[in-house]
Design a protein around this motif. Sequence first.
Motif, PDB file in Angstrom:
ATOM      1  N   GLN A 133       0.828  -1.210   0.000  1.00  0.00           N
ATOM      2  CA  GLN A 133       0.000   0.000   0.000  1.00  0.00           C
ATOM      3  C   GLN A 133       0.865   1.265   0.000  1.00  0.00           C
ATOM      4  OE1 GLN A 133      -3.248  -0.082   2.842  1.00  0.00           O
ATOM      5  NE2 GLN A 133      -3.470  -2.289   2.651  1.00  0.00           N
ATOM      6  N   SER A 134       1.995   1.199  -0.720  1.00  0.00           N
ATOM      7  CA  SER A 134       2.913   2.343  -0.781  1.00  0.00           C
ATOM      8  C   SER A 134       2.335   3.491  -1.590  1.00  0.00           C
ATOM      9  CB  SER A 134       4.250   1.901  -1.377  1.00  0.00           C
ATOM     10  OG  SER A 134       4.047   1.307  -2.662  1.00  0.00           O
ATOM     11  N   TRP A 135       1.338   3.220  -2.404  1.00  0.00           N
ATOM     12  CA  TRP A 135       0.622   4.267  -3.131  1.00  0.00           C
ATOM     13  C   TRP A 135      -0.808   3.823  -3.384  1.00  0.00           C
ATOM     14  CZ3 TRP A 135      -1.291   2.533  -7.706  1.00  0.00           C
ATOM     15  CH2 TRP A 135      -0.624   1.464  -8.327  1.00  0.00           C
ATOM     16  N   VAL A 136      -1.679   4.813  -3.540  1.00  0.00           N
ATOM     17  CA  VAL A 136      -3.098   4.571  -3.822  1.00  0.00           C
ATOM     18  C   VAL A 136      -3.504   5.464  -4.982  1.00  0.00           C
ATOM     19  CG1 VAL A 136      -5.460   4.718  -2.969  1.00  0.00           C
ATOM     20  CG2 VAL A 136      -3.644   3.922  -1.448  1.00  0.00           C
ATOM     21  N   PHE A 137      -4.189   4.887  -5.950  1.00  0.00           N
ATOM     22  CA  PHE A 137      -4.647   5.599  -7.136  1.00  0.00           C
ATOM     23  C   PHE A 137      -6.165   5.500  -7.220  1.00  0.00           C
ATOM     24  CE2 PHE A 137      -6.286   5.279 -11.438  1.00  0.00           C
ATOM     25  CZ  PHE A 137      -5.756   6.406 -12.063  1.00  0.00           C
ATOM     26  N   GLN A 138      -6.818   6.602  -7.651  1.00  0.00           N
ATOM     27  CA  GLN A 138      -8.249   6.574  -7.891  1.00  0.00           C
ATOM     28  C   GLN A 138      -8.592   7.368  -9.152  1.00  0.00           C
ATOM     29  OE1 GLN A 138     -10.318   5.939  -3.526  1.00  0.00           O
ATOM     30  NE2 GLN A 138     -10.435   7.967  -4.420  1.00  0.00           N
ATOM     31  N   LEU A 139      -9.515   6.819  -9.928  1.00  0.00           N
ATOM     32  CA  LEU A 139     -10.158   7.544 -11.011  1.00  0.00           C
ATOM     33  C   LEU A 139     -11.527   7.936 -10.480  1.00  0.00           C
ATOM     34  CD1 LEU A 139     -10.497   8.501 -13.956  1.00  0.00           C
ATOM     35  CD2 LEU A 139     -11.133   6.158 -14.557  1.00  0.00           C
ATOM     36  N   GLN A 140     -11.680   9.214 -10.154  1.00  0.00           N
ATOM     37  CA  GLN A 140     -12.876   9.686  -9.457  1.00  0.00           C
ATOM     38  C   GLN A 140     -13.475  10.859 -10.220  1.00  0.00           C
ATOM     39  OE1 GLN A 140     -12.251  10.940  -5.400  1.00  0.00           O
ATOM     40  NE2 GLN A 140     -14.448  10.939  -4.947  1.00  0.00           N
ATOM     41  N   GLY A 141     -14.755  10.708 -10.580  1.00  0.00           N
ATOM     42  CA  GLY A 141     -15.378  11.747 -11.376  1.00  0.00           C
ATOM     43  C   GLY A 141     -14.623  11.919 -12.681  1.00  0.00           C
ATOM     44  N   LYS A 142     -14.160  13.140 -12.950  1.00  0.00           N
ATOM     45  CA  LYS A 142     -13.393  13.415 -14.168  1.00  0.00           C
ATOM     46  C   LYS A 142     -11.912  13.612 -13.875  1.00  0.00           C
ATOM     47  CE  LYS A 142     -17.310  15.561 -16.555  1.00  0.00           C
ATOM     48  NZ  LYS A 142     -17.809  16.774 -17.251  1.00  0.00           N
ATOM     49  N   ASP A 143     -11.475  13.197 -12.682  1.00  0.00           N
ATOM     50  CA  ASP A 143     -10.089  13.397 -12.271  1.00  0.00           C
ATOM     51  C   ASP A 143      -9.428  12.077 -11.899  1.00  0.00           C
ATOM     52  OD1 ASP A 143     -10.414  16.157 -12.527  1.00  0.00           O
ATOM     53  OD2 ASP A 143     -11.050  16.381 -10.439  1.00  0.00           O
ATOM     54  N   SER A 157       1.036  13.939  -3.032  1.00  0.00           N
ATOM     55  CA  SER A 157      -0.291  13.740  -3.609  1.00  0.00           C
ATOM     56  C   SER A 157      -0.433  14.566  -4.877  1.00  0.00           C
ATOM     57  CB  SER A 157      -1.386  14.128  -2.612  1.00  0.00           C
ATOM     58  OG  SER A 157      -1.324  13.342  -1.439  1.00  0.00           O
ATOM     59  N   ARG A 158      -1.214  14.047  -5.809  1.00  0.00           N
ATOM     60  CA  ARG A 158      -1.568  14.771  -7.010  1.00  0.00           C
ATOM     61  C   ARG A 158      -3.046  14.508  -7.313  1.00  0.00           C
ATOM     62  NH1 ARG A 158       2.790  16.561  -6.444  1.00  0.00           N
ATOM     63  NH2 ARG A 158       4.441  16.911  -8.004  1.00  0.00           N
ATOM     64  N   ARG A 159      -3.714  15.525  -7.844  1.00  0.00           N
ATOM     65  CA  ARG A 159      -5.054  15.374  -8.410  1.00  0.00           C
ATOM     66  C   ARG A 159      -5.037  16.088  -9.751  1.00  0.00           C
ATOM     67  NH1 ARG A 159      -9.800  13.666  -6.219  1.00  0.00           N
ATOM     68  NH2 ARG A 159     -11.691  14.172  -7.392  1.00  0.00           N
ATOM     69  N   LEU A 160      -5.292  15.331 -10.828  1.00  0.00           N
ATOM     70  CA  LEU A 160      -5.133  15.846 -12.177  1.00  0.00           C
ATOM     71  C   LEU A 160      -6.378  15.527 -13.003  1.00  0.00           C
ATOM     72  CD1 LEU A 160      -1.529  14.448 -12.775  1.00  0.00           C
ATOM     73  CD2 LEU A 160      -2.109  16.801 -12.128  1.00  0.00           C
ATOM     74  N   PRO A 161      -6.687  16.350 -14.003  1.00  0.00           N
ATOM     75  CA  PRO A 161      -7.821  16.032 -14.888  1.00  0.00           C
ATOM     76  C   PRO A 161      -7.520  14.793 -15.721  1.00  0.00           C
ATOM     77  CG  PRO A 161      -6.590  17.928 -15.711  1.00  0.00           C
ATOM     78  CD  PRO A 161      -6.034  17.624 -14.359  1.00  0.00           C
ATOM     79  N   ALA A 162      -8.470  13.858 -15.751  1.00  0.00           N
ATOM     80  CA  ALA A 162      -8.240  12.594 -16.458  1.00  0.00           C
ATOM     81  C   ALA A 162      -8.273  12.762 -17.960  1.00  0.00           C
ATOM     82  CB  ALA A 162      -9.277  11.566 -16.024  1.00  0.00           C
ATOM     83  N   GLN A 212       9.050   7.822 -12.862  1.00  0.00           N
ATOM     84  CA  GLN A 212       8.749   6.662 -12.029  1.00  0.00           C
ATOM     85  C   GLN A 212       7.799   5.710 -12.753  1.00  0.00           C
ATOM     86  OE1 GLN A 212      10.398   6.567  -9.060  1.00  0.00           O
ATOM     87  NE2 GLN A 212      11.241   8.521  -9.759  1.00  0.00           N
ATOM     88  N   VAL A 213       7.905   4.411 -12.441  1.00  0.00           N
ATOM     89  CA  VAL A 213       6.977   3.411 -12.953  1.00  0.00           C
ATOM     90  C   VAL A 213       6.352   2.701 -11.757  1.00  0.00           C
ATOM     91  CG1 VAL A 213       6.661   1.337 -14.349  1.00  0.00           C
ATOM     92  CG2 VAL A 213       8.337   3.071 -15.049  1.00  0.00           C
ATOM     93  N   LEU A 214       5.045   2.807 -11.619  1.00  0.00           N
ATOM     94  CA  LEU A 214       4.313   2.174 -10.525  1.00  0.00           C
ATOM     95  C   LEU A 214       3.399   1.102 -11.096  1.00  0.00           C
ATOM     96  CD1 LEU A 214       3.250   5.407  -8.586  1.00  0.00           C
ATOM     97  CD2 LEU A 214       5.349   4.073  -8.303  1.00  0.00           C
ATOM     98  N   GLN A 215       3.421  -0.073 -10.502  1.00  0.00           N
ATOM     99  CA  GLN A 215       2.577  -1.169 -10.944  1.00  0.00           C
ATOM    100  C   GLN A 215       1.814  -1.724  -9.749  1.00  0.00           C
ATOM    101  OE1 GLN A 215       5.680  -3.627 -12.715  1.00  0.00           O
ATOM    102  NE2 GLN A 215       5.000  -3.038 -14.771  1.00  0.00           N
ATOM    103  N   GLY A 216       0.542  -2.047  -9.967  1.00  0.00           N
ATOM    104  CA  GLY A 216      -0.276  -2.543  -8.868  1.00  0.00           C
ATOM    105  C   GLY A 216      -1.535  -3.218  -9.372  1.00  0.00           C
ATOM    106  N   CYS A 217      -2.438  -3.493  -8.440  1.00  0.00           N
ATOM    107  CA  CYS A 217      -3.691  -4.198  -8.721  1.00  0.00           C
ATOM    108  C   CYS A 217      -4.870  -3.335  -8.295  1.00  0.00           C
ATOM    109  CB  CYS A 217      -3.739  -5.522  -7.960  1.00  0.00           C
ATOM    110  SG  CYS A 217      -2.430  -6.695  -8.376  1.00  0.00           S
TER     111      CYS A 217
END
Length: 228
Positions: A133-143, A157-162, A212-217
Amino acid sequence: MMTFKRSYVATTAIALTAVLSGCQQTPPTGPDYGGPRAAYSEWTCHGEPVLAQFYGARVVISDSQSSRWLDRGTQVGQVFRGNGHSVRFRDDSMQWTRGDETLSCTPRDWPQAWQEAAAASPKVHFRAQGPQQSWVFQLQGKDVSIQASDDFGDIESRRLPAGEGDYYLDMWTFNIQTQQDRMRIQILDGLCRNQRDQIPYPSSIQINWNDQVLQGCGRWLAKSGYRP
């Protein structure tokens, strides 16, 4: 920007979706991402996490060690069989027979953070995490949002337009560029086992974030809980 160790996850490719479908897929429409295939349900079978992924008339049953393809039986929609295994779905239960052993399975609850994501507004379409759990990613709304910690416990942390994602062969791709960040996100429907505990997830993700390259499930949250 902090430097993170490159993360690897043991990802199992189930099959080429073009071979399974026999034709090119049509991109899904509307606000729900995820694609028209590979709906899934998650179960606990005698204490072990088990994933069922549905591809038309076939299902893939995966535990922490292996996966097997099963074909729909004569009882339409309820029983799948193959290679000495059979699975029967009935309401909120699943019965898995493998050889002489029969396992009674119940729906598996998500951890609290995943339940909160599923109930969030704006809607969280997809959520993923890295090893430990070294990083958490979410696709939320349009971001898209990502929160990552380094070996010293510092958090970025970052929040960017998708933007508009591209969909092809069960993979969503998002390319994002701002003055500060370059990010390429690829989400693939297909078995992914968490490196730490080997729990099966229905999707894998790779994030190229600057250098950086992050890989997860992860999971498409709206596609969970499927029953044939």
